[in-house]
Design an enzyme around this catalytic site. Structure first.
Site, short mmCIF file in Angstrom:
data_model
loop_
_atom_site.label_atom_id
_atom_site.label_comp_id
_atom_site.label_asym_id
_atom_site.label_seq_id
_atom_site.Cartn_x
_atom_site.Cartn_y
_atom_site.Cartn_z
N LYS A 257 0.81 -1.22 0.00
CA LYS A 257 0.00 0.00 0.00
C LYS A 257 0.85 1.27 0.00
O LYS A 257 0.60 2.17 -0.78
CB LYS A 257 -0.84 0.05 1.29
CG LYS A 257 -2.27 -0.25 1.12
CD LYS A 257 -3.03 -0.03 2.43
CE LYS A 257 -2.32 -0.60 3.58
NZ LYS A 257 -2.08 -0.27 4.81
N ARG B 271 -9.62 2.14 8.91
CA ARG B 271 -9.28 0.76 9.24
C ARG B 271 -10.43 0.06 9.95
O ARG B 271 -10.34 -1.15 10.22
CB ARG B 271 -8.08 0.75 10.18
CG ARG B 271 -6.74 0.49 9.48
CD ARG B 271 -5.70 0.53 10.59
NE ARG B 271 -4.47 -0.12 10.33
CZ ARG B 271 -3.40 0.46 9.77
NH1 ARG B 271 -3.47 1.66 9.28
NH2 ARG B 271 -2.27 -0.20 9.68
N ARG C 143 11.04 -6.47 5.68
CA ARG C 143 11.08 -5.07 6.09
C ARG C 143 11.64 -4.96 7.52
O ARG C 143 12.39 -4.02 7.83
CB ARG C 143 9.67 -4.47 6.04
CG ARG C 143 9.64 -2.98 6.38
CD ARG C 143 8.29 -2.38 6.07
NE ARG C 143 7.31 -2.68 7.10
CZ ARG C 143 6.03 -2.32 7.05
NH1 ARG C 143 5.56 -1.67 6.00
NH2 ARG C 143 5.19 -2.62 8.01
N ARG D 21 11.36 -1.62 11.98
CA ARG D 21 10.19 -0.98 12.58
C ARG D 21 9.80 -1.73 13.84
O ARG D 21 9.73 -2.95 13.82
CB ARG D 21 9.03 -0.99 11.57
CG ARG D 21 8.70 0.38 11.04
CD ARG D 21 7.62 0.29 10.00
NE ARG D 21 6.33 -0.13 10.55
CZ ARG D 21 5.17 0.10 9.93
NH1 ARG D 21 5.16 0.73 8.77
NH2 ARG D 21 4.04 -0.31 10.44
N ARG E 236 -1.41 -7.72 13.62
CA ARG E 236 -1.91 -6.75 12.64
C ARG E 236 -2.66 -7.43 11.50
O ARG E 236 -3.65 -6.89 11.01
CB ARG E 236 -0.75 -5.88 12.14
CG ARG E 236 -0.36 -4.82 13.18
CD ARG E 236 0.73 -3.90 12.69
NE ARG E 236 1.97 -4.62 12.52
CZ ARG E 236 2.83 -4.41 11.53
NH1 ARG E 236 2.59 -3.50 10.62
NH2 ARG E 236 3.94 -5.11 11.47
P1 AMP Z 1 0.76 1.41 9.19
O1 AMP Z 1 2.02 2.18 8.98
O2 AMP Z 1 -0.37 1.89 8.34
O3 AMP Z 1 0.97 -0.07 9.11
O4 AMP Z 1 0.28 1.71 10.70
C1 AMP Z 1 1.09 1.34 11.80
C2 AMP Z 1 0.28 1.36 13.10
O5 AMP Z 1 -0.30 2.65 13.31
C3 AMP Z 1 -0.91 0.41 13.14
O6 AMP Z 1 -0.54 -0.91 13.48
C4 AMP Z 1 -1.77 1.07 14.22
O7 AMP Z 1 -1.24 0.83 15.52
C5 AMP Z 1 -1.58 2.54 13.93
N1 AMP Z 1 -2.58 3.06 12.95
C6 AMP Z 1 -2.33 3.62 11.72
N2 AMP Z 1 -3.46 4.00 11.10
C7 AMP Z 1 -4.48 3.66 11.94
C8 AMP Z 1 -5.90 3.76 11.88
N3 AMP Z 1 -6.52 4.30 10.81
N4 AMP Z 1 -6.62 3.30 12.94
C9 AMP Z 1 -6.03 2.78 14.02
N5 AMP Z 1 -4.69 2.64 14.16
C10 AMP Z 1 -3.91 3.07 13.14
#
Ligand code: AMP
Length: 191
Positions: free
Chosen positions: A13, A88, A127, A133, A144
């Site tokens: 993404k 989400r 990654r 990360r 996740r």
């Molecule tokens: P990502 O980089 O999109 O994988 O997001 C990393 C982490 O940020 C996720 O595992 C959540 O803990 C938090 N996060 C990001 N976007 C959201 C969202 N829209 N709703 C809830 N948590 C989020």
């Protein structure tokens, strides 16, 4: 062009959103990146979300909805955006629908990136080795992906019902996936 990307962690993404952003000159709005910046800067938001983020859990809807509301009001989002990582959950999707309705805009297209869990896990472990990360642990990755299937995947049907959904095969190389996205965007432009 108001574009939304849906897909599990490891579906590519972020990579695709960056390419769309560069190609069309619209901002890439990635909630995960926004949270990482806040955590790095140790803002009140950053400190609040850190333990949740590190456990791979979802930040509460109210916090995320407010964050996106403010971000979409910034002038650079006026001509379009590519949204990555939000919504989400169903309450987040409903809030986004309401926000867009309020400002008289609608999503141009929602891309659902489809890829197996096996490939996602493989990419996320890679990654983890390359970027380190803190949520890319085997435990965090499993949490996740489970959350994606339970909370986020139902949104595919939400957007299909709105008539905005285009599914993309996301198991290929980044170039192959982007070619499929570009072809779909040309179709949307013709419509
Ligand atoms: P990502 O980089 O999109 O994988 O997001 C990393 C982490 O940020 C996720 O595992 C959540 O803990 C938090 N996060 C990001 N976007 C959201 C969202 N829209 N709703 C809830 N948590 C989020």
């Amino acid at each position: 062009m108001n574009i939304l990307l849906l897909g599990p962690q490891g579906s590519g993404k972020g990579t695709q959103a960056k390419r769309i952003s560069a190609e069309f000159g619209i901002p890439h709005i990635a909630t995960g990146d926004m949270l990482r910046v806040a955590m790095e800067a140790e803002t009140p938001l950053g400190l609040r979300v850190k333990p949740i983020y590190e456990a791979g859990r979802l930040v509460p809807d109210e916090i995320m909805i407010e964050l996106i509301r403010e971000r979409l009001e910034e002038p650079d989002a006026a001509d379009g955006f590519v949204l990555d990582g939000f919504p989400r959950t169903t309450p987040q999707a409903d809030a986004l629908d309401a926000m867009l309705r309020e400002i008289g805009r609608e999503l141009t297209v929602v891309f659902a990136l489809q890829v197996s869990d096996e490939i996602c896990i493989e990419r996320l472990l890679k990654r983890a080795r390359e970027e380190g990360r803190p949520d890319d642990t085997p435990e965090g990755i499993r949490t996740r992906l489970e959350l994606y299937h339970r909370e986020t995947e139902p949104l595919v049907e939400h957007y299909r019902a709105q008539g905005h959904l285009v599914t993309i095969h996301a198991d290929g190389t980044p170039n192959e996936v982007f070619a499929e996205i570009q072809a779909a965007l040309e179709q949307v432009a013709v419509r």
